[in-house]
Design a protein around this motif. Structure first.
Motif, PDB file in Angstrom:
ATOM      1  N   ILE A 188     -12.049  19.481 -69.168  1.00 12.15           N
ATOM      2  CA  ILE A 188     -12.190  19.806 -67.746  1.00 12.15           C
ATOM      3  C   ILE A 188     -11.002  19.278 -66.958  1.00 12.15           C
ATOM      4  O   ILE A 188     -10.468  19.956 -66.067  1.00 12.15           O
ATOM      5  CB  ILE A 188     -13.509  19.235 -67.197  1.00 12.15           C
ATOM      6  N   THR A 189     -10.555  18.073 -67.293  1.00 16.01           N
ATOM      7  CA  THR A 189      -9.397  17.506 -66.592  1.00 16.01           C
ATOM      8  C   THR A 189      -8.149  18.340 -66.822  1.00 16.01           C
ATOM      9  O   THR A 189      -7.414  18.662 -65.879  1.00 16.01           O
ATOM     10  CB  THR A 189      -9.157  16.066 -67.067  1.00 16.01           C
ATOM     11  N   ALA A 190      -7.895  18.710 -68.070  1.00 18.12           N
ATOM     12  CA  ALA A 190      -6.713  19.520 -68.377  1.00 18.12           C
ATOM     13  C   ALA A 190      -6.788  20.879 -67.703  1.00 18.12           C
ATOM     14  O   ALA A 190      -5.789  21.366 -67.152  1.00 18.12           O
ATOM     15  CB  ALA A 190      -6.590  19.686 -69.897  1.00 18.12           C
ATOM     16  N   ALA A 191      -7.957  21.508 -67.717  1.00 25.85           N
ATOM     17  CA  ALA A 191      -8.110  22.816 -67.085  1.00 25.85           C
ATOM     18  C   ALA A 191      -7.915  22.730 -65.586  1.00 25.85           C
ATOM     19  O   ALA A 191      -7.292  23.612 -64.971  1.00 25.85           O
ATOM     20  CB  ALA A 191      -9.495  23.385 -67.404  1.00 25.85           C
ATOM     21  N   LEU A 251     -11.727  19.471 -56.855  1.00 27.07           N
ATOM     22  CA  LEU A 251     -11.472  18.053 -57.090  1.00 27.07           C
ATOM     23  C   LEU A 251     -12.714  17.214 -56.834  1.00 27.07           C
ATOM     24  O   LEU A 251     -13.008  16.275 -57.586  1.00 27.07           O
ATOM     25  CB  LEU A 251     -10.316  17.576 -56.202  1.00 27.07           C
ATOM     26  N   VAL A 252     -13.450  17.541 -55.768  1.00 24.06           N
ATOM     27  CA  VAL A 252     -14.662  16.785 -55.463  1.00 24.06           C
ATOM     28  C   VAL A 252     -15.733  17.048 -56.528  1.00 24.06           C
ATOM     29  O   VAL A 252     -16.402  16.117 -57.010  1.00 24.06           O
ATOM     30  CB  VAL A 252     -15.186  17.157 -54.063  1.00 24.06           C
ATOM     31  N   ALA A 253     -15.896  18.319 -56.907  1.00 20.67           N
ATOM     32  CA  ALA A 253     -16.930  18.672 -57.881  1.00 20.67           C
ATOM     33  C   ALA A 253     -16.660  18.067 -59.255  1.00 20.67           C
ATOM     34  O   ALA A 253     -17.596  17.700 -59.975  1.00 20.67           O
ATOM     35  CB  ALA A 253     -17.044  20.189 -57.987  1.00 20.67           C
ATOM     36  N   ALA A 254     -15.378  17.967 -59.626  1.00 20.69           N
ATOM     37  CA  ALA A 254     -15.024  17.488 -60.969  1.00 20.69           C
ATOM     38  C   ALA A 254     -14.515  16.059 -60.971  1.00 20.69           C
ATOM     39  O   ALA A 254     -13.897  15.623 -61.940  1.00 20.69           O
ATOM     40  CB  ALA A 254     -13.968  18.412 -61.576  1.00 20.69           C
ATOM     41  N   GLN A 255     -14.800  15.319 -59.902  1.00 20.09           N
ATOM     42  CA  GLN A 255     -14.231  13.985 -59.769  1.00 20.09           C
ATOM     43  C   GLN A 255     -14.610  13.073 -60.928  1.00 20.09           C
ATOM     44  O   GLN A 255     -13.770  12.387 -61.501  1.00 20.09           O
ATOM     45  CB  GLN A 255     -14.685  13.367 -58.443  1.00 20.09           C
ATOM     46  N   ARG A 256     -15.885  13.054 -61.283  1.00 22.94           N
ATOM     47  CA  ARG A 256     -16.297  12.131 -62.355  1.00 22.94           C
ATOM     48  C   ARG A 256     -15.750  12.549 -63.704  1.00 22.94           C
ATOM     49  O   ARG A 256     -15.451  11.711 -64.560  1.00 22.94           O
ATOM     50  CB  ARG A 256     -17.816  12.028 -62.402  1.00 22.94           C
ATOM     51  N   ALA A 259     -12.030  11.356 -63.709  1.00 23.40           N
ATOM     52  CA  ALA A 259     -11.910   9.913 -63.923  1.00 23.40           C
ATOM     53  C   ALA A 259     -12.096   9.561 -65.393  1.00 23.40           C
ATOM     54  O   ALA A 259     -11.383   8.718 -65.943  1.00 23.40           O
ATOM     55  CB  ALA A 259     -12.932   9.179 -63.069  1.00 23.40           C
ATOM     56  N   ALA A 260     -13.045  10.228 -66.052  1.00 22.64           N
ATOM     57  CA  ALA A 260     -13.274   9.956 -67.469  1.00 22.64           C
ATOM     58  C   ALA A 260     -12.204  10.591 -68.340  1.00 22.64           C
ATOM     59  O   ALA A 260     -11.788  10.017 -69.353  1.00 22.64           O
ATOM     60  CB  ALA A 260     -14.657  10.474 -67.881  1.00 22.64           C
ATOM     61  N   GLY A 261     -11.722  11.781 -67.939  1.00 22.08           N
ATOM     62  CA  GLY A 261     -10.751  12.485 -68.761  1.00 22.08           C
ATOM     63  C   GLY A 261      -9.371  11.878 -68.718  1.00 22.08           C
ATOM     64  O   GLY A 261      -8.671  11.828 -69.729  1.00 22.08           O
ATOM     65  N   VAL A 262      -8.949  11.391 -67.534  1.00 24.63           N
ATOM     66  CA  VAL A 262      -7.608  10.815 -67.419  1.00 24.63           C
ATOM     67  C   VAL A 262      -7.500   9.524 -68.209  1.00 24.63           C
ATOM     68  O   VAL A 262      -6.454   9.224 -68.804  1.00 24.63           O
ATOM     69  CB  VAL A 262      -7.260  10.584 -65.929  1.00 24.63           C
ATOM     70  N   THR A 263      -8.582   8.743 -68.238  1.00 19.94           N
ATOM     71  CA  THR A 263      -8.540   7.474 -68.981  1.00 19.94           C
ATOM     72  C   THR A 263      -8.931   7.641 -70.434  1.00 19.94           C
ATOM     73  O   THR A 263      -8.949   6.669 -71.184  1.00 19.94           O
ATOM     74  CB  THR A 263      -9.504   6.455 -68.333  1.00 19.94           C
TER      75      THR A 263
END
Length: 269
Positions: A188-191, A251-256, A259-263
């Motif tokens: 999700i983060t990459a997309a 960004l708001v909808a996928a915020q969590r 945060a998990a994907g970047v780390t």
């Protein structure tokens, strides 16, 4: 323990400074044209005419940007996900060289790539096409997505993959049924980053579309309001506000997930 009461006002001040351009964009978009030059901090001469003009002029371009963004995200995942699995878990010859190449690919200026794309697209007939822009934007997103997903997949327990293989699953089945589901946050983060890069792209859009091309994204639509002698600040800022809404909502909808994907992959057992 030192007193830290001053940190809150400083943080609020810094936040206000960073958000002021966004507020000013909204303020100008709601102010009548003949009152914009006064520079009022509030839209005293309130109007929605700029938004009516923006929707009337830019709606096709918003649709084009949406198609390009979704297509870029899909193509990025289709390339980066299996490539990352191979780099992270399979014995790929030259894996270190490939990882270094992905890093170098992110350092190449987009304007240099745009010039190369123009020559190729002009020869094969991809100028002023949505697939052409999707392919060009993906060249920016794929290296980042591959590095992010590789870092995450490298941290997956090898026992998890071995258990799937003991059940008779092939590498491809293991990738589809085991690796992809547990990599949801990173995917999700990459997309999302791929979509945002495509949504905000101007260099490829301005280079790979002929003058007056019909399939232009909204970034080129905003540019229509900038003339040699005059600028339509009201419709320009209204279009910018409208174009900012999808990105903000995502960004708001996928915020969590972000945060998990970047780390992901930052800490390994």
């Amino acid at each position: 323990m030192p007193r830290t009461w001053w940190k809150t006002p400083v943080a609020l001040l810094m936040t206000a400074v960073m958000l002021f351009p966004l507020y000013w964009m909204l303020n100008v978009s709601l102010t009548r044209r003949d009152s914009i030059r006064r520079g009022d901090l509030l839209p005293f001469d309130f109007t929605l005419d700029h938004y009516r003009a923006a929707f009337g002029d830019q709606l096709p371009y918003l649709g084009t940007s949406l198609l390009i963004g979704i297509g870029t995200a899909a193509l990025t995942l289709a390339i980066a996900a299996p490539a990352s699995f191979a780099l992270a878990k399979l014995s790929v010859p030259g894996r270190g060289v490939l990882g270094f190449a992905l890093i170098v690919a992110q350092m190449i200026p987009a304007v240099v790539m745009a010039l190369g794309f123009y020559s190729i697209y002009n020869a094969v007939g991809l100028l002023d096409t949505i697939p052409g822009l999707i392919l060009a934007d993906s060249t920016i997103a794929v290296p980042f997505a591959a590095l992010l997903l590789t870092a995450f997949m490298a941290g997956l327990p090898r026992e998890l993959l071995q258990a799937a293989q003991l059940d008779g699953a092939s590498q491809w089945r293991t990738f589809r049924s085991v690796v992809l589901p547990v990599s949801r946050n990173a995917l999700i983060t990459a997309a999302l980053f791929a979509f945002l890069w495509a949504w905000s792209d101007f260099i490829f859009a301005s280079t790979l579309n002929r003058e007056g091309g019909a399939l232009r994204p909204v970034t080129m639509g905003i540019y229509d309001y900038i003339g040699a002698q005059n600028q339509e600040w009201g419709p320009m800022t209204a279009t910018a506000v409208i174009a900012s809404v999808p990105a903000a909502v995502l960004l708001v909808a996928a915020q969590r997930y972000i945060a998990a994907g970047v780390t992901a992959g930052a800490v390994k057992d």
